[in-house]
Design a protein around this motif. Structure first.
Motif, PDB file in Angstrom:
ATOM      1  N   PHE A   1       0.842  -1.204   0.000  1.00 30.08           N
ATOM      2  CA  PHE A   1       0.000   0.000   0.000  1.00 30.08           C
ATOM      3  C   PHE A   1       0.871   1.245   0.000  1.00 30.08           C
ATOM      4  CE2 PHE A   1      -4.067  -2.112   0.898  1.00 30.08           C
ATOM      5  CZ  PHE A   1      -3.643  -3.353   1.354  1.00 30.08           C
TER       6      PHE A   1
ATOM      7  N   ALA B   1      -6.434  -6.992  -1.066  1.00 30.66           N
ATOM      8  CA  ALA B   1      -6.338  -5.594  -0.630  1.00 30.66           C
ATOM      9  C   ALA B   1      -7.650  -5.146   0.035  1.00 30.66           C
ATOM     10  CB  ALA B   1      -6.006  -4.694  -1.810  1.00 30.66           C
ATOM     11  N   CYS B   2      -8.751  -5.479  -0.621  1.00 28.94           N
ATOM     12  CA  CYS B   2     -10.047  -5.050  -0.072  1.00 28.94           C
ATOM     13  C   CYS B   2     -10.317  -5.738   1.269  1.00 28.94           C
ATOM     14  CB  CYS B   2     -11.177  -5.368  -1.047  1.00 28.94           C
ATOM     15  SG  CYS B   2     -11.124  -4.318  -2.501  1.00 28.94           S
TER      16      CYS B   2
ATOM     17  N   ALA C   1      -8.376  -3.993   3.731  1.00 29.26           N
ATOM     18  CA  ALA C   1      -8.843  -2.617   3.946  1.00 29.26           C
ATOM     19  C   ALA C   1     -10.131  -2.559   4.770  1.00 29.26           C
ATOM     20  CB  ALA C   1      -9.051  -1.934   2.600  1.00 29.26           C
TER      21      ALA C   1
ATOM     22  N   PHE D   1      -9.673  -0.373   7.524  1.00 29.66           N
ATOM     23  CA  PHE D   1      -9.392   1.047   7.233  1.00 29.66           C
ATOM     24  C   PHE D   1     -10.637   1.900   7.517  1.00 29.66           C
ATOM     25  CE2 PHE D   1      -6.084   0.262   3.580  1.00 29.66           C
ATOM     26  CZ  PHE D   1      -5.285  -0.418   4.487  1.00 29.66           C
TER      27      PHE D   1
ATOM     28  N   LEU E   1      -8.905   3.058  -2.274  1.00 33.08           N
ATOM     29  CA  LEU E   1      -7.862   2.153  -2.803  1.00 33.08           C
ATOM     30  C   LEU E   1      -7.782   2.364  -4.318  1.00 33.08           C
ATOM     31  CD1 LEU E   1      -8.370  -1.334  -1.077  1.00 33.08           C
ATOM     32  CD2 LEU E   1      -6.614   0.366  -0.602  1.00 33.08           C
TER      33      LEU E   1
ATOM     34  N   PHE F   1     -16.437  -3.938   0.039  1.00 32.58           N
ATOM     35  CA  PHE F   1     -15.741  -2.663  -0.171  1.00 32.58           C
ATOM     36  C   PHE F   1     -16.593  -1.813  -1.114  1.00 32.58           C
ATOM     37  CE2 PHE F   1     -12.483   0.238  -1.732  1.00 32.58           C
ATOM     38  CZ  PHE F   1     -11.755   0.492  -0.569  1.00 32.58           C
TER      39      PHE F   1
ATOM     40  N   LEU G   1       0.455  -4.374   4.505  1.00 33.55           N
ATOM     41  CA  LEU G   1      -0.801  -4.000   5.167  1.00 33.55           C
ATOM     42  C   LEU G   1      -0.581  -3.542   6.613  1.00 33.55           C
ATOM     43  CD1 LEU G   1      -3.951  -3.922   5.129  1.00 33.55           C
ATOM     44  CD2 LEU G   1      -3.881  -6.293   5.910  1.00 33.55           C
TER      45      LEU G   1
END
Ligand code: C2E
Ligand code: CA
Ligand code: CA
Length: 662
Positions: A423, A477-478, A481, A484, A490, A517, A642
């Motif tokens: 990231f 990634a999602c 996240a 987050f 993203l 997401f 991450l």
């Protein structure tokens, strides 16, 4: 004269050289002969003069001697009265006459005349007096005879005779002397004159020969360059031929090495040349090749090399600015310029071309290797269908076995989650607060460690696995996240090839729903290359993505092909200014101007702008001053795993770099 053919100049020079040698030999012979003649002449004159002087001396002495003998005989005759003295006198008389004649012959006419008047007359007078003395004696007048011989007159003539003889000799001597002097003077003037004239002649010949040789040299230089040009040019198209291509490419590579520049080699193959040749004949084929050459010359004025490689293959070499990847732009231009119809003998033909390219020093560093790699890319392009422009990638070099092995490895890596998202913070420059992250892929390879995208993305693209890879990466990634804050976005990178996949938006949507997401938090980064390859497909995909609420960013902005037209044609949300401009803003005025122009443009089009590769505070300040709001780069943080991204967010979402300076 300059236009004279070389063969004629050569003949002319050879004739001049021959003439020069002959005349030089002739001149030398003349000098030698003149010297020898002059010398013999002088020596002969000298010896003649000596002989003459010697003879003159003898003649004068003979006269005096004979005169003495006559006087003595006359005196003896008078003293003794003996007849035999008179007889001797008479005998000696002839001697003095002969001596006088001899002397006269040796003298000059004027001297001879004077000599005649003085010496001969004196002699005659003396003879008269002596004869008179003999007469007197014969008559018995001895006294009278004696008186005559002792008289002053007699003594006067004797003196005159003696003086005449002496002055005669002196006059002969000075005459000979003057003659020799004249001869010597002549030699002194004559010989240097001959030598001087020969010298002038030699200089003139030397000059003429030099002029001829100079002309010959120039003719040779001209002929040589013509020959070289002919040997380096393709006779039909006038482009460089294969030989010239390798020669010039080698030089270019040396310079590129020294200047640390990039070179792009494009190998072009015409798509439908054979049918033209078969259907319309070779003349039409020639016209097509010439037209191709003309179009390349007109369209690529900055090309370093334009060559015909052979048959219907051409090679173009371009110097690339080290910062800007202009190769795709040039490739597109070449394909476009050759795609237009050609009018050949009244027929409209569409020949078209396929292209393969390779970059120095990324793909190869030697000329043969570069050409071979561009050729390999070309063959790959041919297999994709006509009109393709394919850049070489390392995957092409791998043989079939190794390729299928790598494919298996990639596939396994995707399914086993070896591809991990890193990231990179994208920050709001005014606050330093992280607004989102760009997802950059890393391969956590079981044996080779953490691999960078450049080591596997080209293979994933070439083996058509990039789509699966992207989806797997986005999913990871999602998922990551989820922790987050809701505001964090993203951004995912999409390879050019993926644009042609109509199911792309659908695949992405599936991941978003699966991981929960929100689509409006996702940005998709497309490069201009992707748009250029298939604008219709790009429009379609972008529309689908936008329909889902996903944002679209134009990545690496400024390096691609006619960027502006895409900005107006496509509903793009943001642009990312390429790192190449940012990193050279302070060293290249042109880069700074481009950055300012892009910022102004995006403002007027109401597009968000992200500056990539911001490495220091100076960059950040410059960008802020020019209205840039968002940025990413080393200054704010490099791509991180991450866990680190979570730490950054946990610390208030202030980018690490920004915090340091704050
Ligand atoms: P990109 O999309 O332009 O990504 C930015 C690259 O610049 C990243 O390199 C990033 O690490 C690097 N970078 C960011 N800030 C700085 C900086 O301040 N200085 C320097 N020197 N570099 C900086 P990375 O991660 O090696 O990625 C290289 C390229 O590989 C990316 O360029 C992108 O084109 C491609 N790529 C990466 N991940 C993916 C992916 O998942 N899918 C696809 N299709 N391409 C990817
Ligand atoms: Ca990117
Ligand atoms: Ca980029």
């Amino acid at each position: 004269m300059n236009q004279m053919p070389t063969s004629k100049i050569m003949r002319h020079t050879a004739a001049t050289a021959r003439r020069t040698v002959l005349l030089a030999l002739g001149g030398a012979a003349v000098v030698i002969v003149a010297v020898v003649l002059e010398r013999t002449n002088f020596e002969r004159a000298q010896s003649t003069a000596i002989v003459r002087m010697f003879e003159a001396n003898r003649a004068a002495a003979d006269i005096l001697l004979a005169d003495e003998q006559l006087t003595m005989a006359a005196n003896m005759a008078v003293a003794t009265g003996e007849k035999r003295w008179i007889e001797r006198y008479e005998n000696s008389l002839a001697d003095i006459g002969k001596a006088i004649d001899r002397a006269k012959r040796l003298a000059s006419p004027s001297a001879a005349k004077k000599f005649d008047q003085e010496t001969r007359v004196s002699n005659d007078r003396l003879v008269q007096l002596e004869r008179a003395a003999f007469d007197a004696m014969n008559k018995g007048d001895v006294r009278g005879a004696r008186r005559l011989l002792d008289s002053g007159l007699y003594a006067h003539y004797k003196r005159t005779l003696a003086d005449g003889s002496t002055s005669y000799f002196q006059s002969v001597r000075s005459q000979i002397h003057a003659q020799l002097l004249r001869l010597q003077r002549r030699t002194e003037v004559y010989l240097p004159l001959v030598i001087m004239l020969c010298g002038f002649g030699a200089y003139y010949l030397w000059y003429r020969l030099n002029v001829s040789l100079g002309r010959l040299h120039r003719a040779f230089v001209r002929a040589e360059s013509t020959i070289r040009q002919l040997a380096m040019k393709d006779a039909l198209t006038g482009l460089a031929n294969r030989r010239a291509l390798f020669f010039e490419l080698k030089n270019l590579l040396e310079r590129a090495r020294a200047q640390k520049r990039k070179l792009a080699v494009f190998m072009i193959d015409l798509d439908r040349f054979k049918p033209v040749n078969d259907q319309y004949g070779h003349l039409a084929g020639d016209i097509v090749l010439k037209e191709v050459a003309d179009r390349l010359v007109a369209a690529l004025p900055d090309a370093q090399i334009l060559a015909r490689y052979g048959g219907d293959e051409f090679v173009v070499v371009y110097k690339l600015d080290s910062d800007f990847n202009a190769d795709e732009l040039i490739a597109r231009k070449i394909i476009d310029v050759l795609a237009n119809t050609m009018s050949v003998e009244g027929n409209d033909l569409r020949v078209g071309a396929t292209l393969g390219s390779a970059i120095y020093p990324d793909d190869a560093s030697a000329e043969e290797e570069l050409i071979a790699k561009a050729d390999l890319a070309l063959r790959r392009g041919k297999s994709q269908g006509s009109g393709a422009a394919v850049a070489y990638n390392a995957y092409m070099d791998i043989d079939v076995d190794a390729r299928s092995q790598l494919e298996t490895e990639l596939r396994n890596a995707i399914s086993s989650g070896e591809f991990v998202p890193y990231f990179q913070p994208v920050v709001d420059m005014s606050t330093g607060r992280v607004r989102g992250f760009e997802i950059l892929c890393r391969w956590n390879h079981p044996t080779r460690g953490l691999l960078q995208p450049s080591e596997f993305i080209p293979f994933a693209e070439a083996s058509h696995l990039i789509g699966d890879l992207t989806i797997a990466l986005l999913r990871a990634a999602c998922a990551g996240a989820r922790a987050f804050p809701e505001t964090i976005t993203l951004a995912i990178n999409i390879a050019p090839r993926q644009i042609q996949n109509p199911a792309l938006a659908h695949g992405i949507l599936a991941v978003l729903s699966e991981t929960g997401f929100a689509p409006h938090r996702l940005e998709v980064e497309l490069t201009e290359t992707a748009l250029v390859c298939d604008i219709a497909a790009a429009k379609h995909v972008i529309a689908s993505l936008k329909g889902l609420g996903i944002k679209v960013a134009l990545d690496d902005f400024g390096t691609g092909y006619s960027s502006l037209c895409y900005l107006s044609e496509l509903p793009i949300d943001m642009i990312k200014i390429d790192r190449a401009f940012i990193s050279t803003m302070h060293t290249r005025e042109e880069s700074a101007k481009i950055v300012i122009a892009i910022l102004g443009l995006s403002k007027s089009l109401q597009l968000a702008t992200i500056a990539e590769g911001v490495e220091g505070e100076v960059d950040a300040e410059f960008l802020k001053a020019n209205g840039c709001i968002m940025a990413q780069g080393r200054f704010y943080g490099m791509p991180m795993p991450l866990e680190e991204a979570l730490v950054v967010l946990a610390n208030g979402g202030i980018a690490p770099g920004h915090r340091k300076v704050a």
